[in-house]
Design a protein around this motif. Structure first.
Motif, mmCIF file in Angstrom:
data_model
loop_
_atom_site.group_PDB
_atom_site.id
_atom_site.type_symbol
_atom_site.label_atom_id
_atom_site.label_comp_id
_atom_site.label_asym_id
_atom_site.label_seq_id
_atom_site.Cartn_x
_atom_site.Cartn_y
_atom_site.Cartn_z
ATOM 1 N N VAL A 284 9.931 -0.405 -0.139
ATOM 2 C CA VAL A 284 10.914 -1.723 -0.588
ATOM 3 C C VAL A 284 10.103 -2.514 -0.077
ATOM 4 C CG1 VAL A 284 12.576 -3.300 -0.733
ATOM 5 C CG2 VAL A 284 12.922 -0.411 -1.639
ATOM 6 N N VAL A 285 8.950 -3.605 -0.387
ATOM 7 C CA VAL A 285 8.407 -4.697 0.869
ATOM 8 C C VAL A 285 9.869 -5.368 0.740
ATOM 9 C CG1 VAL A 285 6.868 -6.307 0.318
ATOM 10 C CG2 VAL A 285 5.866 -4.050 -0.362
ATOM 11 N N ASP A 286 9.822 -5.952 1.910
ATOM 12 C CA ASP A 286 10.952 -6.990 1.706
ATOM 13 C C ASP A 286 10.647 -8.230 1.521
ATOM 14 O OD1 ASP A 286 12.911 -5.783 4.000
ATOM 15 O OD2 ASP A 286 10.832 -5.115 4.632
ATOM 16 N N GLU A 287 9.517 -8.677 1.604
ATOM 17 C CA GLU A 287 8.467 -10.367 1.156
ATOM 18 C C GLU A 287 7.569 -10.423 0.677
ATOM 19 O OE1 GLU A 287 11.294 -13.813 1.782
ATOM 20 O OE2 GLU A 287 8.829 -14.402 2.331
ATOM 21 N N GLY A 314 0.132 3.494 -3.856
ATOM 22 C CA GLY A 314 1.279 2.690 -5.533
ATOM 23 C C GLY A 314 0.841 1.133 -5.381
ATOM 24 N N THR A 315 1.142 0.812 -6.472
ATOM 25 C CA THR A 315 0.863 -0.582 -6.897
ATOM 26 C C THR A 315 1.760 -0.561 -7.364
ATOM 27 O OG1 THR A 315 -0.993 -0.460 -6.126
ATOM 28 C CG2 THR A 315 -0.288 -2.590 -7.696
ATOM 29 N N SER A 316 3.198 -2.658 -6.920
ATOM 30 C CA SER A 316 4.262 -3.345 -7.763
ATOM 31 C C SER A 316 3.286 -3.580 -9.287
ATOM 32 C CB SER A 316 4.318 -4.223 -6.902
ATOM 33 O OG SER A 316 3.276 -5.864 -7.522
ATOM 34 N N ARG A 325 11.187 -11.378 -2.998
ATOM 35 C CA ARG A 325 12.443 -10.021 -2.033
ATOM 36 C C ARG A 325 12.323 -8.573 -2.920
ATOM 37 N NH1 ARG A 325 14.848 -15.923 -1.582
ATOM 38 N NH2 ARG A 325 13.381 -16.551 -0.289
ATOM 39 N N ASP A 326 12.323 -7.505 -1.733
ATOM 40 C CA ASP A 326 13.100 -7.032 -2.272
ATOM 41 C C ASP A 326 11.757 -6.071 -3.545
ATOM 42 O OD1 ASP A 326 14.484 -6.683 -0.325
ATOM 43 O OD2 ASP A 326 16.175 -7.956 -1.313
ATOM 44 N N VAL A 327 10.950 -6.051 -3.005
ATOM 45 C CA VAL A 327 9.684 -5.349 -4.259
ATOM 46 C C VAL A 327 10.067 -4.080 -4.218
ATOM 47 C CG1 VAL A 327 7.665 -5.331 -5.140
ATOM 48 C CG2 VAL A 327 8.649 -7.606 -4.237
ATOM 49 N N VAL A 328 10.398 -3.317 -4.852
ATOM 50 C CA VAL A 328 10.363 -1.831 -5.164
ATOM 51 C C VAL A 328 9.171 -1.058 -5.357
ATOM 52 C CG1 VAL A 328 11.066 0.507 -6.006
ATOM 53 C CG2 VAL A 328 12.618 -1.745 -5.383
ATOM 54 N N VAL A 329 8.205 -0.563 -4.841
ATOM 55 C CA VAL A 329 7.034 -0.272 -5.269
ATOM 56 C C VAL A 329 7.447 1.596 -5.455
ATOM 57 C CG1 VAL A 329 4.287 0.433 -4.848
ATOM 58 C CG2 VAL A 329 5.607 -2.098 -3.718
ATOM 59 N N SER A 330 6.588 1.851 -6.219
ATOM 60 C CA SER A 330 6.720 3.392 -6.952
ATOM 61 C C SER A 330 4.996 4.303 -5.932
ATOM 62 C CB SER A 330 6.826 3.549 -7.814
ATOM 63 O OG SER A 330 8.137 3.146 -8.730
ATOM 64 N N LEU A 331 5.462 5.346 -5.784
ATOM 65 C CA LEU A 331 4.330 5.468 -5.644
ATOM 66 C C LEU A 331 3.408 6.969 -6.268
ATOM 67 C CD1 LEU A 331 5.474 6.214 -1.086
ATOM 68 C CD2 LEU A 331 4.521 3.968 -2.363
ATOM 69 N N ASP A 332 2.597 6.592 -6.380
ATOM 70 C CA ASP A 332 1.874 7.391 -7.527
ATOM 71 C C ASP A 332 1.596 8.750 -6.586
ATOM 72 O OD1 ASP A 332 1.569 5.185 -9.699
ATOM 73 O OD2 ASP A 332 -0.243 3.979 -8.933
ATOM 74 N N GLU A 333 1.180 8.702 -5.417
ATOM 75 C CA GLU A 333 1.402 9.860 -4.790
ATOM 76 C C GLU A 333 2.154 9.856 -3.663
ATOM 77 O OE1 GLU A 333 -2.573 11.964 -1.856
ATOM 78 O OE2 GLU A 333 -3.071 10.500 -3.258
ATOM 79 N N PRO A 334 3.167 10.787 -3.688
ATOM 80 C CA PRO A 334 3.550 10.768 -3.300
ATOM 81 C C PRO A 334 4.098 11.319 -1.342
ATOM 82 C CG PRO A 334 4.621 11.886 -4.640
ATOM 83 C CD PRO A 334 3.047 11.711 -5.195
ATOM 84 N N LEU A 335 4.508 11.089 -0.330
ATOM 85 C CA LEU A 335 4.104 10.988 1.213
ATOM 86 C C LEU A 335 4.856 12.407 1.641
ATOM 87 C CD1 LEU A 335 5.265 7.660 2.604
ATOM 88 C CD2 LEU A 335 2.581 8.664 2.556
ATOM 89 N N THR A 336 4.585 12.540 1.775
ATOM 90 C CA THR A 336 5.502 14.075 2.656
ATOM 91 C C THR A 336 5.276 14.553 3.844
ATOM 92 O OG1 THR A 336 2.500 15.113 2.629
ATOM 93 C CG2 THR A 336 3.882 15.682 0.329
ATOM 94 N N ASP A 337 4.809 13.228 4.717
ATOM 95 C CA ASP A 337 4.354 13.296 6.468
ATOM 96 C C ASP A 337 5.456 11.790 6.364
ATOM 97 O OD1 ASP A 337 4.671 16.174 6.938
ATOM 98 O OD2 ASP A 337 2.376 15.720 5.985
ATOM 99 N N ASP A 338 5.726 11.472 7.715
ATOM 100 C CA ASP A 338 5.380 10.063 7.878
ATOM 101 C C ASP A 338 4.188 9.853 8.349
ATOM 102 O OD1 ASP A 338 8.402 10.945 8.774
ATOM 103 O OD2 ASP A 338 8.311 11.528 10.856
ATOM 104 N N ASP A 339 4.619 8.580 7.788
ATOM 105 C CA ASP A 339 2.999 7.608 7.848
ATOM 106 C C ASP A 339 3.228 6.294 8.180
ATOM 107 O OD1 ASP A 339 0.186 7.622 8.032
ATOM 108 O OD2 ASP A 339 0.177 7.600 5.908
ATOM 109 N N SER A 340 2.499 5.818 8.883
ATOM 110 C CA SER A 340 2.442 3.704 8.075
ATOM 111 C C SER A 340 2.010 3.065 7.171
ATOM 112 C CB SER A 340 2.217 3.151 9.567
ATOM 113 O OG SER A 340 2.389 3.610 11.151
#
Length: 717
Positions: A284-287, A314-316, A325-340
């Motif tokens: 979720v992108v805050d703004e 992924g892209t909105s 505000r509160d833009v949900v972005v679905s990830l085309d390639e899911p994360l499997t590990d913590d990352d920035s």
């Protein structure tokens, strides 16, 4: 898998501390002082009121009663209750109202939590628990006039000139929010109008985008003004009628309801992305502010190594110009590990509202940049765990809906009640979803193991499936298995919401003579009726399906409500027990007589509050006379008088066997079956009715019923 090594004790401490922290701080702790309430009233948008200050020495609630309280309607006068308040003093307490209110006198009353469950159950308990605080024998409350009108909130913001966003609008009767420029202060009532929202239903609306028909050419101070829909046509006619229609809402002092804010023309995009926990499938992108419209794209940390395209996760969807505000972005390639991850603002350079940056190798839809040439983006640490969104809703007491759950390794979403904050880690569990595969799940319906009968503060908490058995074992193992997901700071991933309830109905399957139906449990917060509809309701027969209605039921809980059917049932059916209001306050059920204008059903989540029940009529087996001619029966079921008759079949002389209720001479016995003289027993009267005024069987009818029963039993075997 995270938190798989937690002991049950650690889980309990973690959960309790997390919920207690989320509950918010008390402004002043002084449990020695007496309870008190300060309530100045003012203007409400009809969905909430704000109590200035409440002191609850032992914890509890502040409840809003309407003025029917002065007529003795102690339970039915309740129109809203706060969340549980810890012991101490609380300021500016917002109370969500269960129903819209009209202008009038309202009472803010301090209530105890006498049963210690942190849920306000005063109404459903018929006043037996959670009663009011008293001082010197007087109830602690304050009454004041509240004007049901509107409220508006708007904050300073950048704009490209063609639209602005109003933070919050609350309307008591529906209408619009109109944006005026600063010339309004000079008396330009109509000329100052820059744009108006679409029609807004009564209730609360957040982040309302208003497109400006007359775009801004320079920075300005704007006014967001709440307008009525006085002619009920859902079209904004204020300027066209020169103010005759759709005028502004007014507060209790006859001042226009509006909020001022500064709009600054800004051609530089911006993005805000805070650290968060996610199931790895969405973030979720805050703004994000996009002056020319476009997209917000999520890149992983390989972007720092120059992987411009490979880093895209992924892209909105396309976002129109302005703030989002509160833009949900679905990830085309899911994360499997913590990352920035980096939230990057992208343009729509070819104006096709499709993100073509990677497909064109950067030729189209490149990123926004600052005046100094830097890419507009913001980074945040993402912990691969779980995410959850849970919004307020109205319910019928049996289920709740969790808006979105994102689980990285599968699991469940569990609903806890407010007693969780008091340490009831296991007893607070009200229901759990079915097993959820890894990924994002939307509109997850959770059936409650123990129904609720009042408005509650509930918590949606994603849980792991630590033992991989796809069964929720957290409670059974006392926290050893299937503990909650946690974020990067080892805090529980959860979301809380107010769940509003005004009626609850529970009807059970039952055997009936067709004349009456018993509804096990009914809670009506405003009083009313319970109506029994037959299964033709499913075909749209709203009025024709009505079979009977209860007497008027006072606000509160009623058990074993017996309803006499005006139109008795003659065969098995699935009926629906539906809760109805008494909208005209005459304690008479007028829904069908007024074609639905009065005494409408209680509603939750857009549907009537009702409960189905299977009714069985003794002796009704679904067979009619055509089934008794023997032509459709198989060899075992025909009435051919052959040898080997089973129980309940006729012998060669047309007599029933020993177990078939007909004696050797073709007469019925004393239990209502054929007697020695060929007549029914003394329990049946000469007019064909039994002594207890229930319909009796004639000899032929009884015989047909017995034969039909035997045939049905044979088919089932």
């Amino acid at each position: 898998m995270r938190n798989s090594a937690f002991t049950s004790a650690m889980v309990i401490v973690l959960v309790v501390s997390a919920v207690a922290g989320a509950a918010g701080a008390v402004t002043a702790q002084n449990t020695e002082q007496a309870a008190s309430v300060s309530f100045s009233g003012g203007t409400s948008g009809g969905s909430t009121v704000v109590v200035d200050e409440v002191r609850v020495p032992d914890g509890g609630f502040v409840t809003i009663h309407d003025d029917t309280l002065t007529d003795g309607d102690v339970l039915g006068s309740v129109v809203g209750t706060s969340a549980y308040l810890e012991a101490g003093t609380h300021e500016n307490v917002t109370v969500e109202l269960t129903d819209g209110i009209d202008t009038g006198t309202f009472h803010a009353m301090a209530h105890r939590d006498t049963d210690g469950d942190r849920a306000y159950t005063f109404v459903s308990s018929n006043g037996e628990v959670d009663g009011p605080y008293t001082v010197d024998g007087e109830i602690v409350m304050e009454n004041v006039e509240v004007t049901a009108s509107a409220t508006v909130e708007a904050s300073d913001q950048p704009t490209e000139g063609s639209s602005v966003v109003v933070d919050r609008v609350e309307l008591s009767e529906g209408g619009f929010v109109t944006v005026h420029d600063s010339s309004l202060a000079d008396g330009a009532v109509f000329e100052s109008i820059r744009g108006t929202s679409g029609y807004l239903e009564a209730g609360v609306h957040e982040d309302v985008r208003v497109r400006l028909d007359d775009p801004l050419a320079e920075n300005d101070s704007l006014f967001a003004m709440a307008h009525q829909d006085t002619n009920d046509n859902e079209a904004y006619d204020f300027p066209a009628t020169e103010g005759e229609s759709d005028g502004p809402y007014l507060d209790g002092d006859d001042e226009i309801v509006m909020a001022g804010f500064d709009a600054q023309l800004d051609e530089e995009a911006r993005a805000t992305f805070e650290a968060q926990a996610s199931g790895g499938n969405a973030v979720v992108v805050d703004e994000v502010y996009l002056p020319d419209g476009g997209f917000v794209t999520m890149h992983d940390s390989s972007l720092a190594d120059g992987a411009v395209f490979e880093s895209i996760r992924g892209t909105s969807d396309y976002l129109e110009p302005g703030i989002h505000r509160d833009v949900v972005v679905s990830l085309d390639e899911p994360l499997t590990d913590d990352d920035s991850l980096f939230a990057m603002a992208h343009r729509d350079t070819n104006d096709n509202e499709t993100y073509d940056f990677p497909a064109t190798e950067g030729e189209a839809d490149g990123p926004y940049t600052t005046d100094s040439g830097d890419i507009v983006m913001d980074d945040g640490a993402v912990t691969v765990s779980a995410g959850v969104a849970f919004d307020g809703q109205t319910v019928d007491g049996t289920t709740v809906t969790v808006d979105r759950v994102d689980v990285s390794e599968g699991g469940f979403v569990t609903i806890h009640d407010a007693s969780l904050a008091g340490g009831a880690v296991f007893d607070s569990v009200r229901g759990t979803s079915e097993y959820l595969e890894p990924g994002v799940h939307e509109d997850v319906v959770v059936e409650l193991d123990d129904p609720i009968r009042d408005t509650h503060q509930l918590i949606a908490m994603p849980h792991t499936d630590s033992d991989d058995d796809r069964v929720y074992d957290f409670v059974e193992t006392e926290g050893e298995s299937d503990g909650p997901y946690v974020d990067g700071d080892e805090e529980i991933v959860m979301a809380d919401a107010t769940v509003q309830l005004t009626a609850f109905v529970e009807a059970a399957d039952q055997e009936t003579d067709g004349e009456t139906v018993v509804v096990e449990d009914v809670t009506l917060h405003d009083g009313g009726f319970v109506t029994v509809h037959d299964s033709s309701l499913a075909d749209g027969a709203v009025f024709e399906s009505i079979r009977g209605t209860s007497d008027y039921l006072q606000p509160g809980t009623h058990t074993a409500v017996e309803i006499t059917l005006d139109d008795p049932l003659t065969e098995d059916d699935t009926v629906l027990a539906m809760a109805h209001r008494d909208t005209n306050d005459n304690e008479a059920y007028d829904f069908p007589a007024t074609d639905g204008a009065s005494d409408v059903p209680y509603v939750a989540a857009g549907s009537p509050v009702m409960s189905p029940a299977e009714l069985t009529i003794p002796g009704d087996d679904g067979m009619d006379g055509e089934d008794m001619d023997g032509e459709d029966a198989n060899d075992d079921e025909t009435m051919d008088g052959g040898d080997g008759m089973d129980a309940g079949e006729m012998n060669d002389e047309g007599e029933m066997n020993d177990e078939g209720e007909m004696s050797d001479d073709g007469e019925m016995n004393d239990d209502g079956e054929m007697g020695d003289d060929g007549e029914t027993s003394d329990e049946a009267t000469a007019d064909g009715t039994t002594g207890d005024d229930t319909p009796g069987f004639g000899v032929v009818v009884a015989l047909v019923a017995l034969i039909a029963g035997a045939l049905v039993a044979r088919r089932r075997s």
